[in-house]
Design an enzyme around this catalytic site. Sequence first.
Site, PDB file in Angstrom:
ATOM      1  N   SER A 122     -25.119  -2.133  86.382  1.00 35.74           N
ATOM      2  CA  SER A 122     -24.256  -2.268  85.209  1.00 35.74           C
ATOM      3  C   SER A 122     -24.833  -1.486  84.023  1.00 35.74           C
ATOM      4  O   SER A 122     -25.007  -0.273  84.111  1.00 35.74           O
ATOM      5  CB  SER A 122     -24.075  -3.752  84.878  1.00 35.74           C
ATOM      6  OG  SER A 122     -23.038  -3.933  83.947  1.00 35.74           O
ATOM      7  N   ASP A 150     -14.352  -5.308  91.097  1.00 32.79           N
ATOM      8  CA  ASP A 150     -15.090  -5.426  89.838  1.00 32.79           C
ATOM      9  C   ASP A 150     -14.120  -5.500  88.655  1.00 32.79           C
ATOM     10  O   ASP A 150     -13.331  -4.584  88.424  1.00 32.79           O
ATOM     11  CB  ASP A 150     -16.033  -4.222  89.684  1.00 32.79           C
ATOM     12  CG  ASP A 150     -17.068  -4.421  88.601  1.00 32.79           C
ATOM     13  OD1 ASP A 150     -16.822  -5.217  87.670  1.00 32.79           O
ATOM     14  OD2 ASP A 150     -18.132  -3.779  88.681  1.00 32.79           O
ATOM     15  N   HIS A 174     -18.527  -7.693  90.466  1.00 25.77           N
ATOM     16  CA  HIS A 174     -19.559  -6.975  89.711  1.00 25.77           C
ATOM     17  C   HIS A 174     -20.970  -7.249  90.238  1.00 25.77           C
ATOM     18  O   HIS A 174     -21.931  -6.710  89.713  1.00 25.77           O
ATOM     19  CB  HIS A 174     -19.463  -7.363  88.236  1.00 25.77           C
ATOM     20  CG  HIS A 174     -20.165  -6.438  87.295  1.00 25.77           C
ATOM     21  ND1 HIS A 174     -19.926  -5.074  87.264  1.00 25.77           N
ATOM     22  CD2 HIS A 174     -21.114  -6.669  86.332  1.00 25.77           C
ATOM     23  CE1 HIS A 174     -20.686  -4.515  86.334  1.00 25.77           C
ATOM     24  NE2 HIS A 174     -21.422  -5.454  85.770  1.00 25.77           N
TER      25      HIS A 174
END
Length: 260
Positions: free
Chosen positions: A98, A213, A241
Amino acid sequence: MGYFVTVEPGVRIYVEDLNPGGSKTILFIHGWPLSHKQFEYQFDVLPALGYRCIGIDWRGFGESDKPVSGYNYDRLADDVRAVVGALRLDNFTLAGHSTGGAIAIRYMARYNGWGVSKLVLIDAAAPTGFTTETANKLIAETLNDRPKMLQGVTDMFFFQYITERFSDWFFQMGLQAAGWSTAAIAASLRDEKLYQDLDKIFVPTLIIHGIHDKVIPFAQAQEVNKKIRYSQLVPFQYSGHGPFWEERDKFNQLLTQFIG
């Protein structure tokens, strides 16, 4: 073992260093607003397979010091470089999730991939991060009711079912961060772009991204795949995610195959 590395006067970064004698090294960079502990299900397995696994907490997060400034990608990449230098790392795999993926990309561009032989981007916040609307909402919630904001992030993070206890653990990880650093990173995710950085990556790159996601859409992984010359994209069909947990067995196997 855990220890601290000083990256600038008054700022220490926490380092979790598992199996220092391992034959191959992986440096993990966590996502927002978490800590190195998010990779527990990699640290459970990979050191026993002979890998040295290093997890770091960004400044302002986890067990690291929490200064009031220094939350742009350049400074965070500088912190990574300081850790790499202090540990004398070379020929290692850099794995970022991320926002950690965004920091890893900036490190590669800013330091010409110093010491990195392979790159792994996990649902990376690249080439862009949050929309202005999303970031502003998260910043406002962080500064007014951070627990509510963190619970909302936890609720949208995963595609697969998580238990109440797992949700609590994940939530508490986010609470370890400071409020000011949590808000500052959300602003960086809104304001910083990585288009020019992607052209400066020349090591083999594995892109892992959950197709469900809701935080960083899968389309962004496809864009990154087109921009990084020596990259391969592996969609995770049953992940949101968090493929490092949602499909952890597949994730760990793919990671070891890629590193060799």
